[in-house]
Design an enzyme around this catalytic site. Structure first.
Site, mmCIF file in Angstrom:
data_model
loop_
_atom_site.group_PDB
_atom_site.id
_atom_site.type_symbol
_atom_site.label_atom_id
_atom_site.label_comp_id
_atom_site.label_asym_id
_atom_site.label_seq_id
_atom_site.Cartn_x
_atom_site.Cartn_y
_atom_site.Cartn_z
ATOM 1 N N GLU A 233 9.689 16.515 15.293
ATOM 2 C CA GLU A 233 10.246 16.357 13.960
ATOM 3 C C GLU A 233 9.546 17.335 13.014
ATOM 4 O O GLU A 233 8.317 17.334 12.905
ATOM 5 C CB GLU A 233 10.066 14.932 13.469
ATOM 6 C CG GLU A 233 10.684 14.671 12.111
ATOM 7 C CD GLU A 233 10.500 13.232 11.646
ATOM 8 O OE1 GLU A 233 11.344 12.749 10.883
ATOM 9 O OE2 GLU A 233 9.505 12.596 12.053
ATOM 10 N N CYS B 37 13.916 10.879 6.218
ATOM 11 C CA CYS B 37 13.925 10.388 7.602
ATOM 12 C C CYS B 37 15.276 10.586 8.271
ATOM 13 O O CYS B 37 15.340 10.790 9.487
ATOM 14 C CB CYS B 37 13.553 8.904 7.635
ATOM 15 S SG CYS B 37 11.901 8.537 7.027
ATOM 16 N N LYS C 141 0.857 -1.175 0.000
ATOM 17 C CA LYS C 141 0.000 0.000 0.000
ATOM 18 C C LYS C 141 0.905 1.241 0.000
ATOM 19 O O LYS C 141 1.355 1.710 1.037
ATOM 20 C CB LYS C 141 -0.908 0.028 1.231
ATOM 21 C CG LYS C 141 -1.921 1.179 1.230
ATOM 22 C CD LYS C 141 -1.722 2.024 2.456
ATOM 23 C CE LYS C 141 -2.306 3.396 2.382
ATOM 24 N NZ LYS C 141 -1.919 4.236 1.271
ATOM 25 N N GLU D 88 10.462 1.662 10.340
ATOM 26 C CA GLU D 88 11.359 2.814 10.373
ATOM 27 C C GLU D 88 10.507 4.051 10.570
ATOM 28 O O GLU D 88 9.669 4.376 9.717
ATOM 29 C CB GLU D 88 12.186 2.943 9.095
ATOM 30 C CG GLU D 88 13.226 4.058 9.237
ATOM 31 C CD GLU D 88 13.893 4.437 7.943
ATOM 32 O OE1 GLU D 88 13.675 5.584 7.495
ATOM 33 O OE2 GLU D 88 14.625 3.604 7.388
#
Length: 524
Positions: free
Chosen positions: A393, A295, A188, A261
């Site tokens: 973040e 990331c 997906k 992750e």
């Protein structure tokens, strides 16, 4: 900051044709309709099939039907498909570079990073997968009389949920070792960058992958994601820590494994013996590649006060010189953010910091003159809690600079976060840098580089500690996580029980003597 322009709408019309979309969506299950858009303009790129819950179940059924025959192939035959895919991708990279740029808004060189990462993964697992998966002999409980082999079997069907920021690398790059291990994949991808994943699927089929083995389902994450987890034998997910916790909980409820992750608040340490010019150049790449939507990109800079002024002068100058634009060719340094949500998050963090007293050294504002989601690369100093940018973040082209008095302060502050994905150390002394690196609580550490050295080294594991996730991609762990380990032990000549007239007491005494002898002989 300079700007570079081209005509993305005209190029998009030539590249994303009805014929291309029809070819890429051939075999994609879904009776509904959804769409993807280009961040460069906000305009629709293509209409795509949207799946419902029953479509996900059907995709898994098709994948399960295709998987046993694939698993029965020799690992070298499966690996050969990856090597053919490598060559096709290298030869046809301009096609996918256009798609990646049009779907993500990133600069072409940053799109090329994705191509390179997938090429490295395809080559590595194309060469090493048979060795990783080969049966291994182990010393048995009674050396010579107990023969032990470790076998590796595929999990079955992997449920893979991939994000929008690196749509080629985090779709195809993660799927390749799963296929090499003998699995099928139901993926997906994020709908807004689905064309890239669909293109990679088509190319891998062209390289020899059975068409039913890689199924793609599209739709809203909260709707389709849980359905993927409900049917999968193992789950891989890249995305936010919040969603990662939900994925882990759903996987745990089914007693299946998961590799996650997640988020990061990555730090770069510039020590007092670092070359300010070299460190500044590296910081620009580390902080602003893919507009900070990476990331492993750096959001915190800890700079020793002895070199801070020299470093910042060069860093600010280089940042202000970056070329922004929507060009679909090389020559642009920074592209667009991918969505309104990302732009809103960046603006919120910058405005909150400035209201709280932070100092703006470069950038600081959106650039709607270039496109709906552009934002200048931004450097902030004087950031402190509870400013949002200090701990959350940002996932955009924003970095906070902190001056530190010594190495110990830099290490302590870099580690003062629940995240632990990536970090960077800059020093003129390699031994010192390695010593500092070993004390940083992150899954990867780069010395005199921001992120690419560790990430691009496909033989070594890559992943996060703490709130940055579970499991690893790359290396042995990156493929063995897609397998079940099976121990087959064969006992020869003598049973592991009293025999030849020995009673229990004498048998136990014999075992004790054997244990002493095996330790003396240094058996493991």
């Amino acid at each position: 900051m300079t700007t570079a322009q081209s005509d993305p709408p005209a190029r998009a019309a030539r590249v994303v044709t009805d014929g291309l979309v029809e070819r890429l969506t051939d075999g994609v299950i879904g009776g509904g309709r959804t769409a993807c858009h280009s961040p460069f303009t906000g305009e629709r790129l293509a209409e795509l099939p949207e799946a419902a819950a029953e479509d996900v179940a059907r995709a898994f059924a098709l994948a399960r039907a295709a998987q046993p025959a694939w698993a029965a192939r020799d690992p070298r035959q499966r690996a050969a498909v990856l090597l053919r895919f490598h060559d096709l991708l290298l030869a046809r990279q301009d096609e996918i570079l256009d798609l990646v740029q049009m779907e993500t808004g990133k600069a072409r060189l940053h799109a090329h990073e994705e191509v390179q990462a997938v090429l490295v993964a395809a080559r590595h697992y194309g060469r090493k997968a048979p060795a990783y998966l080969a049966p291994k002999r182990h010393t048995g409980v009674v050396p010579g009389l107990t023969r032990v082999r470790e076998l590796r079997h595929p999990k079955g069907v992997i449920g893979h949920i991939s994000p929008w920021n690196y749509p080629l690398e985090l779709s195809a790059g993660d799927a390749l070792p799963a296929f090499a291990a003998g699995n099928a994949v139901v993926m997906k991808p994020d709908t807004e960058t689905a064309l890239t994943a669909l293109w990679a699927r088509r190319l891998l089929i062209e390289a020899g992958l059975p068409a039913g083995l890689w199924q793609v389902v599209l739709g809203e994450g909260p709707v389709i994601g849980p359905e993927v987890i409900r049917h999968a034998d193992y789950v891989t997910f890249t995305g936010s820590t919040r969603t990662g916790r939900e994925v882990a909980q759903r996987a745990a409820a089914r007693l299946i494994g998961a590799s996650l992750e997640l988020g990061g608040k990555n730090a770069m340490l510039v020590l007092d013996d670092a070359d300010p010019d070299r460190a500044a150049e590296g910081a620009v790449r580390a902080c602003f590649s893919s507009a900070g939507q990476l990331c492993v990109s750096v959001e915190r800079l800890y700079v020793h006060e002895a070199v801070a002024d020299a470093f910042l002068a060069r860093f600010v100058e280089r940042t202000r010189a970056l070329r922004l634009g929507a060009s679909l060719d090389y020559g642009t340094d920074l592209g667009s953010l991918t969505s309104q949500a990302q732009l809103d998050a960046v603006v919120r963090h910058v405005e909150d910091a400035l209201v709280g007293g932070a100092t703006l050294l470069a950038g600081g504002k959106p650039r709607p003159d270039l496109g709906p989601y552009f934002h200048e690369p931004t450097i902030l100093e004087g950031v402190r809690p509870p400013m949002l940018v200090c701990e959350e973040e940002t996932f955009g082209p924003v970095v906070s600079v902190y001056r530190v008095a010594d190495e110990e302060e830099a290490i302590a502050r870099a580690n003062a976060t629940p995240y632990g994905l990536n970090s960077s150390v800059w020093s003129g002394n390699a031994r010192r840098a390695r010593r500092v690196a070993a004390r940083l609580r992150t899954g990867t550490v780069n010395i005199n580089e921001g992120y690419a050295a560790a990430y691009g080294s496909a033989q070594s594991p890559m992943g996060g500690m703490g709130d940055s996730g579970l499991g690893r991609r790359h290396g042995a762990e990156g493929i063995l996580k897609y397998t079940e380990a099976q121990t087959v032990a064969e006992q020869r000549l003598l049973p592991l029980a009293p025999s030849f007239g020995l009673d229990d007491r004498r048998y136990a005494a014999l075992l004790n003597s054997s244990m002493k002898a095996l330790k003396t002989l240094r058996f493991r």
